[in-house]
Design an enzyme around this catalytic site. Sequence first.
Site, PDB file in Angstrom:
ATOM      1  N   SER A   1       2.923   3.677 -11.856  1.00  0.00           N
ATOM      2  CA  SER A   1       4.289   3.613 -11.331  1.00  0.00           C
ATOM      3  C   SER A   1       4.321   2.741 -10.088  1.00  0.00           C
ATOM      4  CB  SER A   1       4.770   5.011 -10.920  1.00  0.00           C
ATOM      5  OG  SER A   1       4.697   5.908 -11.990  1.00  0.00           O
TER       6      SER A   1
ATOM      7  N   GLU B   1       2.157  -2.327 -12.588  1.00  0.00           N
ATOM      8  CA  GLU B   1       2.469  -3.039 -13.830  1.00  0.00           C
ATOM      9  C   GLU B   1       3.466  -4.166 -13.540  1.00  0.00           C
ATOM     10  OE1 GLU B   1       1.123  -2.822 -16.914  1.00  0.00           O
ATOM     11  OE2 GLU B   1       2.340  -4.634 -17.007  1.00  0.00           O
TER      12      GLU B   1
ATOM     13  N   ALA C   1       6.124  -8.426  -4.899  1.00  0.00           N
ATOM     14  CA  ALA C   1       6.335  -9.310  -6.062  1.00  0.00           C
ATOM     15  C   ALA C   1       7.775  -9.174  -6.541  1.00  0.00           C
ATOM     16  CB  ALA C   1       5.349  -8.960  -7.180  1.00  0.00           C
TER      17      ALA C   1
ATOM     18  N   PHE D   1      10.228 -10.783  -4.030  1.00  0.00           N
ATOM     19  CA  PHE D   1      10.263 -12.254  -4.087  1.00  0.00           C
ATOM     20  C   PHE D   1      11.009 -12.748  -5.331  1.00  0.00           C
ATOM     21  CE2 PHE D   1       7.505 -14.613  -0.981  1.00  0.00           C
ATOM     22  CZ  PHE D   1       7.400 -13.579  -0.066  1.00  0.00           C
ATOM     23  N   LEU D   2      10.803 -12.069  -6.457  1.00  0.00           N
ATOM     24  CA  LEU D   2      11.504 -12.482  -7.681  1.00  0.00           C
ATOM     25  C   LEU D   2      13.014 -12.295  -7.511  1.00  0.00           C
ATOM     26  CD1 LEU D   2       9.057 -10.950 -10.326  1.00  0.00           C
ATOM     27  CD2 LEU D   2       9.511 -13.389  -9.972  1.00  0.00           C
TER      28      LEU D   2
ATOM     29  N   CYS E   1      14.295  -1.812 -11.606  1.00  0.00           N
ATOM     30  CA  CYS E   1      13.294  -1.956 -10.538  1.00  0.00           C
ATOM     31  C   CYS E   1      13.675  -2.837  -9.354  1.00  0.00           C
ATOM     32  CB  CYS E   1      11.987  -2.437 -11.144  1.00  0.00           C
ATOM     33  SG  CYS E   1      11.311  -1.177 -12.246  1.00  0.00           S
ATOM     34  N   PHE E   2      14.308  -3.993  -9.591  1.00  0.00           N
ATOM     35  CA  PHE E   2      14.510  -4.904  -8.455  1.00  0.00           C
ATOM     36  C   PHE E   2      15.241  -4.218  -7.301  1.00  0.00           C
ATOM     37  CE2 PHE E   2      14.246  -9.282 -10.762  1.00  0.00           C
ATOM     38  CZ  PHE E   2      12.874  -9.140 -10.796  1.00  0.00           C
TER      39      PHE E   2
HETATM   40  P1  NAD Z   1      11.054   5.827 -17.468  1.00  0.00           P
HETATM   41  O1  NAD Z   1      12.099   6.630 -16.799  1.00  0.00           O
HETATM   42  O2  NAD Z   1      11.397   5.051 -18.694  1.00  0.00           O
HETATM   43  O3  NAD Z   1       9.833   6.805 -17.881  1.00  0.00           O
HETATM   44  C1  NAD Z   1       9.284   7.767 -17.043  1.00  0.00           C
HETATM   45  C2  NAD Z   1       8.909   8.996 -17.888  1.00  0.00           C
HETATM   46  O4  NAD Z   1       8.151   9.905 -17.102  1.00  0.00           O
HETATM   47  C3  NAD Z   1      10.110   9.785 -18.405  1.00  0.00           C
HETATM   48  O5  NAD Z   1      10.101   9.807 -19.826  1.00  0.00           O
HETATM   49  C4  NAD Z   1       9.909  11.200 -17.813  1.00  0.00           C
HETATM   50  O6  NAD Z   1      10.303  12.248 -18.692  1.00  0.00           O
HETATM   51  C5  NAD Z   1       8.419  11.214 -17.583  1.00  0.00           C
HETATM   52  N1  NAD Z   1       7.963  12.221 -16.609  1.00  0.00           N
HETATM   53  C6  NAD Z   1       8.437  12.492 -15.369  1.00  0.00           C
HETATM   54  N2  NAD Z   1       7.722  13.464 -14.786  1.00  0.00           N
HETATM   55  C7  NAD Z   1       6.761  13.834 -15.671  1.00  0.00           C
HETATM   56  C8  NAD Z   1       5.694  14.780 -15.657  1.00  0.00           C
HETATM   57  N3  NAD Z   1       5.461  15.543 -14.584  1.00  0.00           N
HETATM   58  N4  NAD Z   1       4.913  14.884 -16.739  1.00  0.00           N
HETATM   59  C9  NAD Z   1       5.122  14.112 -17.835  1.00  0.00           C
HETATM   60  N5  NAD Z   1       6.110  13.182 -17.904  1.00  0.00           N
HETATM   61  C10 NAD Z   1       6.915  13.051 -16.838  1.00  0.00           C
HETATM   62  O7  NAD Z   1      10.443   4.875 -16.357  1.00  0.00           O
HETATM   63  P2  NAD Z   1       9.760   3.435 -16.558  1.00  0.00           P
HETATM   64  O8  NAD Z   1      10.795   2.377 -16.691  1.00  0.00           O
HETATM   65  O9  NAD Z   1       8.701   3.557 -17.595  1.00  0.00           O
HETATM   66  O10 NAD Z   1       9.109   3.250 -15.113  1.00  0.00           O
HETATM   67  C11 NAD Z   1       7.993   4.023 -14.715  1.00  0.00           C
HETATM   68  C12 NAD Z   1       7.425   3.414 -13.447  1.00  0.00           C
HETATM   69  O11 NAD Z   1       6.940   2.089 -13.716  1.00  0.00           O
HETATM   70  C13 NAD Z   1       8.425   3.255 -12.303  1.00  0.00           C
HETATM   71  O12 NAD Z   1       7.758   3.502 -11.090  1.00  0.00           O
HETATM   72  C14 NAD Z   1       8.825   1.792 -12.373  1.00  0.00           C
HETATM   73  O13 NAD Z   1       9.200   1.286 -11.113  1.00  0.00           O
HETATM   74  C15 NAD Z   1       7.547   1.139 -12.829  1.00  0.00           C
HETATM   75  N6  NAD Z   1       7.726  -0.122 -13.569  1.00  0.00           N
HETATM   76  C16 NAD Z   1       8.701  -0.235 -14.507  1.00  0.00           C
HETATM   77  C17 NAD Z   1       8.835  -1.428 -15.236  1.00  0.00           C
HETATM   78  C18 NAD Z   1       9.906  -1.595 -16.280  1.00  0.00           C
HETATM   79  O14 NAD Z   1      10.048  -2.701 -16.776  1.00  0.00           O
HETATM   80  N7  NAD Z   1      10.664  -0.582 -16.635  1.00  0.00           N
HETATM   81  C19 NAD Z   1       7.940  -2.477 -15.026  1.00  0.00           C
HETATM   82  C20 NAD Z   1       6.937  -2.319 -14.047  1.00  0.00           C
HETATM   83  C21 NAD Z   1       6.841  -1.127 -13.330  1.00  0.00           C
HETATM   84  C1  UGA Z   2      11.083  -7.277 -13.386  1.00  0.00           C
HETATM   85  C2  UGA Z   2       9.910  -8.228 -13.079  1.00  0.00           C
HETATM   86  O1  UGA Z   2      10.185  -9.500 -13.681  1.00  0.00           O
HETATM   87  C3  UGA Z   2       8.614  -7.668 -13.634  1.00  0.00           C
HETATM   88  O2  UGA Z   2       7.527  -8.516 -13.252  1.00  0.00           O
HETATM   89  C4  UGA Z   2       8.397  -6.267 -13.045  1.00  0.00           C
HETATM   90  O3  UGA Z   2       7.222  -5.694 -13.584  1.00  0.00           O
HETATM   91  C5  UGA Z   2       9.584  -5.392 -13.393  1.00  0.00           C
HETATM   92  O4  UGA Z   2      10.778  -6.002 -12.850  1.00  0.00           O
HETATM   93  C6  UGA Z   2       9.518  -4.034 -12.801  1.00  0.00           C
HETATM   94  O5  UGA Z   2       8.842  -3.808 -11.827  1.00  0.00           O
HETATM   95  O6  UGA Z   2      10.233  -3.219 -13.384  1.00  0.00           O
HETATM   96  P1  UGA Z   2      12.606  -6.739 -15.506  1.00  0.00           P
HETATM   97  O7  UGA Z   2      13.473  -6.068 -14.505  1.00  0.00           O
HETATM   98  O8  UGA Z   2      12.200  -5.981 -16.715  1.00  0.00           O
HETATM   99  O9  UGA Z   2      11.225  -7.203 -14.798  1.00  0.00           O
HETATM  100  O10 UGA Z   2      13.290  -8.097 -16.008  1.00  0.00           O
HETATM  101  P2  UGA Z   2      13.480  -9.550 -15.342  1.00  0.00           P
HETATM  102  O11 UGA Z   2      13.196 -10.550 -16.384  1.00  0.00           O
HETATM  103  O12 UGA Z   2      12.768  -9.674 -14.063  1.00  0.00           O
HETATM  104  O13 UGA Z   2      15.041  -9.581 -15.079  1.00  0.00           O
HETATM  105  C7  UGA Z   2      15.646  -8.778 -14.062  1.00  0.00           C
HETATM  106  C8  UGA Z   2      17.108  -9.156 -13.915  1.00  0.00           C
HETATM  107  O14 UGA Z   2      17.221 -10.440 -13.320  1.00  0.00           O
HETATM  108  C9  UGA Z   2      17.858  -9.234 -15.245  1.00  0.00           C
HETATM  109  O15 UGA Z   2      19.150  -8.696 -15.086  1.00  0.00           O
HETATM  110  C10 UGA Z   2      17.912 -10.726 -15.512  1.00  0.00           C
HETATM  111  O16 UGA Z   2      18.983 -11.090 -16.334  1.00  0.00           O
HETATM  112  C11 UGA Z   2      18.068 -11.263 -14.097  1.00  0.00           C
HETATM  113  N1  UGA Z   2      17.624 -12.663 -13.952  1.00  0.00           N
HETATM  114  C12 UGA Z   2      16.335 -12.990 -14.184  1.00  0.00           C
HETATM  115  C13 UGA Z   2      18.527 -13.619 -13.508  1.00  0.00           C
HETATM  116  O17 UGA Z   2      19.712 -13.315 -13.279  1.00  0.00           O
HETATM  117  N2  UGA Z   2      18.092 -14.895 -13.337  1.00  0.00           N
HETATM  118  C14 UGA Z   2      16.804 -15.265 -13.576  1.00  0.00           C
HETATM  119  O18 UGA Z   2      16.478 -16.465 -13.379  1.00  0.00           O
HETATM  120  C15 UGA Z   2      15.899 -14.291 -14.008  1.00  0.00           C
END
Ligand code: NAD
Ligand code: UGA
Length: 461
Positions: A130, A160, A222, A225-226, A275-276
């Site tokens: 996370s 991640e 990261a 900055f994005l 996330c952003f």
């Molecule tokens: P999500 O809400 O889709 O999934 C989280 C899951 O954790 C839920 O299904 C919830 O029921 C479960 N959970 C919570 N407490 C629990 C427990 N005690 N035991 C078992 N399960 C439990 O969230 P996500 O989008 O997968 O994000 C998870 C983390 O990863 C966040 O910190 C997020 O910032 C980070 N992250 C997300 C992305 C993305 O693209 N979504 C990318 C990179 C990092």
């Molecule tokens: C973003 C980062 O790109 C991942 O590296 C990171 O792991 C993730 O957040 C996270 O921590 O959850 P994500 O949010 O899944 O990934 O998708 P992006 O492709 O980054 O797009 C984010 C938002 O920005 C979207 O609404 C997209 O449409 C918008 N975007 C993206 C723009 O408006 N312009 C761009 O040039 C790029």
Amino acid sequence: MSEIKKICCIGAGYVGGPTMAMIAAKCPGIDVSVVDINEARIAAWNSDTLPIYEPGLDELVIGARGKNLFFSTDVDAAIVDADIIFVSVGTPTKTYGMGAGKAADLCYIEGAARMIAKVAKGPKIIVEKSTIPVRTAEAIKTILEANSEEGTFQVLSNPEFLAEGTAIDDMSDPDRILIGGDPSDEGQAAVAALASVYGTWIPDDRIIRTNLWSSELSKLVANAFLAQRISSINSISALCEKTEADVDEVANAIGMDSRIGSKFLKASVGFGGSCFQKDLLNLVYLSGHFGLPEVANYWQAVIDMNEWQKERFSAKVVQTLFNTVRGKKIGIWGFAFKKDTNDTRESAAIYVCRDLLMEGANIAIYDPKVGAEQVYADLEYLGMERAKLEKQITFCDSCEEAASEAHGVAVLTEWGEFKTVDFEKIYEGMFKPAFLFDGRNIIDAELVREVGFDFYSIGKG
Ligand code: NAD
Ligand code: UGA
């Protein structure tokens, strides 16, 4: 630690599910269990309709599920068996108490740590997957040590970086894998063990080893900055509209400077996603907490610009439609926060729809992957009443239906199919004058103007 045989991941969400499916696919000798307290989510992972839409994910899961990839609600059993335990639970922005609206809510992280401490026996590597505030590993370690009788723990940070919609490619061929660990021999052994799992398919020079705090902070930075790049180009989009410069031309011209680079310069109605905003808010909160208000203000401006861009878009629609949308039908193309995902968290569409509904518009939504219940939930979360929403919103099965007899159409997600619709047919079915508002700059302006549309595209003079 000897060879890794069993991995458990707590949290079967957008990160836990796909990342573990990738590890299972790449490491057939490792058993991977993904566990969650949400029974419906686990049932969906075990069904033909996965809870997440992500290109390539179905094939990956179906290929490994039941062989070395398992989805279960039996969290305790998976913890007991595992050599490595990934923690991939949500870390949303706090909505209550101290730091509400900014700080990360670590209740799910703490809950997971307590579950681990309760049942773990022997040595375990705990991996923060996370996104968390810097120095969270310290708190996790304290909770584990204070509550476990038979476990010993090494806590690693392994953030991640996948993006939704491209998760499978991002994980198969990542720019880098980041692992932060304790400098002790035990800590470094744990780093080596985790690196050996990734080393199955990722070259070692792309696996970065750092201390825990650099790794935790790098993830927030990261994303900051994005997001900053998008707010930067979006700020320029407004200036382009005043000066007849074209934001795509400007982005292309600056992006060809290799020091700037061409990615993440696409002007839009605003960034969304889970996330952003949350990670920026967290960075702002941390900066304030450490007595650095200038740093906090600097990053807060990136969020403010994003808010303004969304409001600016809604206002543009209302102003263009003769300053009133009350009782008018507006087609909404796309509700997800980006293409190729069913995720709507923090989608710009939620806010644009909210604004238009508040102005009295009737909106007709078409998104290929987002259903009515999700849209209602997102708008109800903003305090809108379900009964009113049901009166003002209709859900459509196609772009054409959403545009039929509409005064305007707003393109809010960059789904590929929106570029290739038959614009003549769409135009014929609409009220005249017919307006097209492209919040993603994906529609061919010349083509739709020729058809007869009054056309607005972000950052075009
Ligand atoms: P999500 O809400 O889709 O999934 C989280 C899951 O954790 C839920 O299904 C919830 O029921 C479960 N959970 C919570 N407490 C629990 C427990 N005690 N035991 C078992 N399960 C439990 O969230 P996500 O989008 O997968 O994000 C998870 C983390 O990863 C966040 O910190 C997020 O910032 C980070 N992250 C997300 C992305 C993305 O693209 N979504 C990318 C990179 C990092
Ligand atoms: C973003 C980062 O790109 C991942 O590296 C990171 O792991 C993730 O957040 C996270 O921590 O959850 P994500 O949010 O899944 O990934 O998708 P992006 O492709 O980054 O797009 C984010 C938002 O920005 C979207 O609404 C997209 O449409 C918008 N975007 C993206 C723009 O408006 N312009 C761009 O040039 C790029």
